[in-house]
Scaffold this active site. Structure first.
Site, PDB file in Angstrom:
ATOM      1  N   ASP A  77      24.818  -0.614 -16.753  1.00 50.55           N
ATOM      2  CA  ASP A  77      24.462   0.449 -17.682  1.00 50.55           C
ATOM      3  C   ASP A  77      24.109  -0.245 -19.004  1.00 50.55           C
ATOM      4  OD1 ASP A  77      23.989   2.858 -18.948  1.00 50.55           O
ATOM      5  OD2 ASP A  77      25.798   3.816 -18.186  1.00 50.55           O
TER       6      ASP A  77
HETATM    7  C1  BGC Z   1      23.655   6.089 -19.702  1.00 52.55           C
HETATM    8  C2  BGC Z   1      22.818   5.895 -18.457  1.00 52.55           C
HETATM    9  C3  BGC Z   1      21.362   5.774 -18.837  1.00 52.55           C
HETATM   10  C4  BGC Z   1      21.205   4.607 -19.815  1.00 52.55           C
HETATM   11  C5  BGC Z   1      19.772   4.346 -20.248  1.00 52.55           C
HETATM   12  C6  BGC Z   1      23.347   5.035 -20.767  1.00 52.55           C
HETATM   13  O1  BGC Z   1      23.943   5.380 -21.976  1.00 52.55           O
HETATM   14  O2  BGC Z   1      25.018   6.055 -19.356  1.00 52.55           O
HETATM   15  O3  BGC Z   1      23.018   6.988 -17.581  1.00 52.55           O
HETATM   16  O4  BGC Z   1      20.576   5.585 -17.697  1.00 52.55           O
HETATM   17  O5  BGC Z   1      21.974   4.898 -20.963  1.00 52.55           O
HETATM   18  O6  BGC Z   1      19.302   5.359 -21.053  1.00 52.55           O
END
Ligand code: BGC
Length: 728
Positions: free
Chosen positions: A269
């Site tokens: 993530d």
């Molecule tokens: C989220 C993810 C997301 C990523 C990119 C993170 O803060 O938990 O679900 O895909 O950001 O935007």
């Protein structure tokens, strides 16, 4: 609007073609030959890459991409959110929107809405829209869907979740992934495993017993890997048993890649990687979003899997085989999804995609209460409609962080109602409250409008701001904010024909006014066509058929994570003490009456269930098939979600009272009857036995229950399983 389509496949093909032409057609490398097996192409391509080129594709080179290797024709790999539509373009080196003219997309109803359709065909159609638009927008990997379990109703991202049941999440998740990947785009299922709250998500260390992990939290991921062949998986921010989820030796190396034989790549993530050695060894394949204190392109070389990894290899700290495995996984996904070959072009926000958005919205709305047939509204007896509440006019498509979409249009509830009513009745609008405080005059205006109207529609709920339906923080209570409870009470007093529509994720506490209003509809954040879908339901053009995928508690303390005081964790640690008893499993075990149970939702018609038979199966994996009849006994066409729950009578281990193991949505004309069949395999009866490291369907007596909700069982039949079956 200027529309400029740039296709990644075309770029990849062009680069590859130029590599081929440099080498001469007769010497075309095998990795460019689409007739060769994927693994042959991967081996060939990997063997041509330098150490530096390999390193360059295991970490980001911008907010949402990894580097191209032009020498070999490997294009830049573009990834994007998200679950509800292809997110607008940002960056590449900042979070600011680029402000492009071609970065719009269809905004689909959020995943809690998709869940509430209980329609696996619509999950596939949803994924297909996302995949097609990802192609049109140059994206190779879509960071979707989320299949995390809704463990607490306070979770800030619960509106992005499908629901609280692993079986339902698995069935919808599989179809979403298949629909998406059929477009030559990789799905990245997330967040593996156990992003069940936002509070402390980046640091919390969670733990649970093995059965809970296997039976509740992992099944949607396992099904996505084994059945839908999902190409990538995003690790959760949190830790599991002391190690970060994205490079957790047990979760990633042992379980995902070992036991389940996952061939794709694991992505972190954004900002979820915190060390080189642990990420290298723990199975992380692609590092994204690490904060390096600078937005310069060169900053990406500081990523844990960039220069530090390269240095470590040169110093002999890590064998090249570890890097090769990571690169191989990325190359495999690229080649399998056609990145080096001509790919389908995709299309953006077509009328067909909009129609999918509308159909999902229509099938997702859940009718929670409908006293004396208050709904549908009949325009022949209505001359004035008072629409009340900020959510009637608020635009919600921008979601939050990864969940937003730049939609070309958004039909709000007020728009939808006005369009449908036309000149047949007068429609007024009053806000009723203001987010930043608006005083009693707003309430008074709304009450006066309600008094003067034949019907009042209060569109209440939440929005995507901190402490509501939002990423990174949780809600603080289940109550409606900004005095909406009092507003509803006063409006209902002024006009007994008050309909409440909820625009929110689940679940809201309705107790303060539920008894005072005749009808309540949970409408979710329902996509670009949501207002039209809502009006169609309110005025009877469409019969509601959504069912809850999350138990609505009467009070927060009735929910397991809160009843046991485990939320949000203590001193950075969170043990899932309720174990298997998540959602309805807890309410059943503790005999707590919920406000509305899992699987619940009313219709404008009625259904009769009859003739349940259990037919022994002749298939290999199948054990028995439940067969029964459903008849539409009302006057209008409608759809019913028949749910099958399995209850083991005298289990040798603790088991939930009953568990969802099958469902079917059937569409019936008035008077029509359909025979429904739901096959049950070994897993439908099994629990996970950590000692045997396998799934045990034990010999004994079971009850098969067919219900219109988890608390409204219409048919039951006894089933005896003759012998114990253990599978891996
Ligand atoms: C989220 C993810 C997301 C990523 C990119 C993170 O803060 O938990 O679900 O895909 O950001 O935007």
């Amino acid at each position: 609007m200027r529309i400029h389509f740039f296709r990644a496949g075309a770029i990849g093909f062009a680069l590859a073609w130029s590599a081929a032409s440099i080498l001469g057609a007769e010497n075309q490398p095998r990795y460019l030959d689409a007739s060769q097996p994927v693994e042959t192409r991967v081996d060939d391509l990997l063997s041509r890459m330098t150490l530096e080129e390999k390193i360059s594709i295991v970490h980001a080179d911008s907010k949402f991409s990894t580097a191209a290797v032009p020498r070999l024709g490997i294009p830049r790999r573009w990834v994007d959110d998200g679950p509800h539509g292809v997110r607008e373009d940002v960056g590449p080196y900042s979070w600011n929107a680029v402000g492009g003219t071609n970065d719009f997309a269809t905004w689909l109803p959020v995943l809690s809405a998709l869940g509430s359709t209980w329609n696996t065909d619509l999950a596939a159609a949803y994924g297909d829209v996302i995949g097609s638009e990802a192609r049109a927008r140059d994206k190779d990997v879509m960071l979707a869907p989320i299949v995390d379990i809704a463990r607490t109703p306070l979770c800030g991202r619960i509106y992005e979740y499908l629901g609280e049941d692993p079986f339902l999440n698995a069935r919808l998740g599989v179809n979403y992934v298949e629909g998406l990947q059929s477009n030559g785009v990789a799905a990245c299922i997330k967040h593996f495993a156990g992003n069940n709250q936002e509070c402390g998500r980046e640091t919390i260390n969670m733990d649970m017993d093995d059965r809970t992990l296997r039976e509740i939290y992992l099944p949607p991921f396992e099904a996505a890997v084994k059945e839908a062949h999902v190409w990538s998986v995003m690790g959760a921010y949190s830790k599991f048993r002391g190690e970060n989820c994205a490079y957790n030796d047990y979760l990633i190396n042992h379980l995902l890649k070992g036991e389940w034989q996952f061939p794709g790549f694991v992505m972190s993530d954004w900002g979820g990687t915190h060390g080189t050695a642990e990420a290298v060894r723990g199975g992380l394949d692609v590092e994204m979003g690490t904060l390096v204190g600078s937005e310069e392109p060169s900053a990406y070389s500081k990523f844990f899997l960039a220069q530090p990894f390269l240095d470590g290899i040169r110093l002999g700290e890590y064998p090249v085989s570890l890097l090769d495995d990571k690169v191989r996984r990325s190359l495999r996904v690229m080649i399998a999804t056609g990145v080096l070959d001509p790919r389908p072009a995709g299309s953006l926000n077509t009328p067909e995609h909009q129609a999918v958005a509308r159909r999902i919205a229509e099938e997702s709305m859940v009718l929670l209460k409908n006293k004396n047939h208050a709904l549908p509204l009949n325009l022949s007896g209505i001359k004035s409609v008072a629409v009340i509440g900020e959510n009637a006019v608020r635009h919600n498509a921008n979601g939050f962080f990864g969940a937003g979409v730049k939609t070309p249009f958004e039909i709000t509830p007020l728009d939808g109602i006005k369009q449908l009513v036309g000149d047949k009745a007068g429609v007024t609008y009053s806000a009723g409250y203001a987010k930043n405080g608006g005083g009693s005059n707003l309430v008074a205006e709304a009450v006066a409008a309600a008094k003067n109207a034949d019907v009042a529609i209060v569109v209440a709920g939440l929005s995507h701001i901190r402490s509501q339906d939002d990423e990174g923080v949780d809600r603080v209570s289940l109550s409606l904010p900004y005095g909406q409870d009092e507003l509803i009470r006063q409006v209902a007093q002024a006009n007994p024909r008050t309909i409440v529509v909820l625009v929110s994720g689940p679940a809201i506490e309705l107790g303060p006014w539920l008894a005072q209003v005749p009808a309540v509809l949970q409408a979710h954040y329902s996509g670009m066509e949501g207002g039209r879908a809502l009006a169609n339901i309110l005025f009877g053009e469409v019969n509601p058929s959504g069912k809850l995928t999350v138990t609505y508690p009467r009070q927060l303390s009735d929910s397991p994570a809160h009843a046991l005081g485990t939320y949000p964790g203590t001193n950075g640690t969170l043990f899932y003490k309720e174990g298997l008893l998540v959602g309805y499993r807890w309410f059943d075990a503790k005999k707590i009456e919920p406000a509305f149970p899992f699987g619940y939702g009313l219709s404008y018609t009625t259904f009769k269930y009859s003739d349940l038979k259990l037919v022994p199966a002749d298939g290999t994996n199948e054990i028995v098939t439940a067969q029964f009849e459903i008849k539409n006994t009302g006057k209008v066409a409608g759809a019913e979600v028949a749910q099958l729950y399995v209850h083991e009578k005298n289990p040798s281990v603790m088991r939930p009272e009953k568990e969802l193991k099958g469902f079917k949505k059937v569409f019936l004309k008035p008077g029509e009857t359909q025979t429904v069949t739901i096959p049950l395999d070994q897993r439908a009866f099994a629990f996970y036995d950590p000692a045997k490291t396998g799934w045990v369907a034990e010999t004994g007596d079971y009850q098969i229950e067919i219900g219109s909700s988890s608390r409204d069982v219409r048919l039951k039949e006894h089933f005896h399983l003759g012998q114990t079956v253990v599978t891996k």
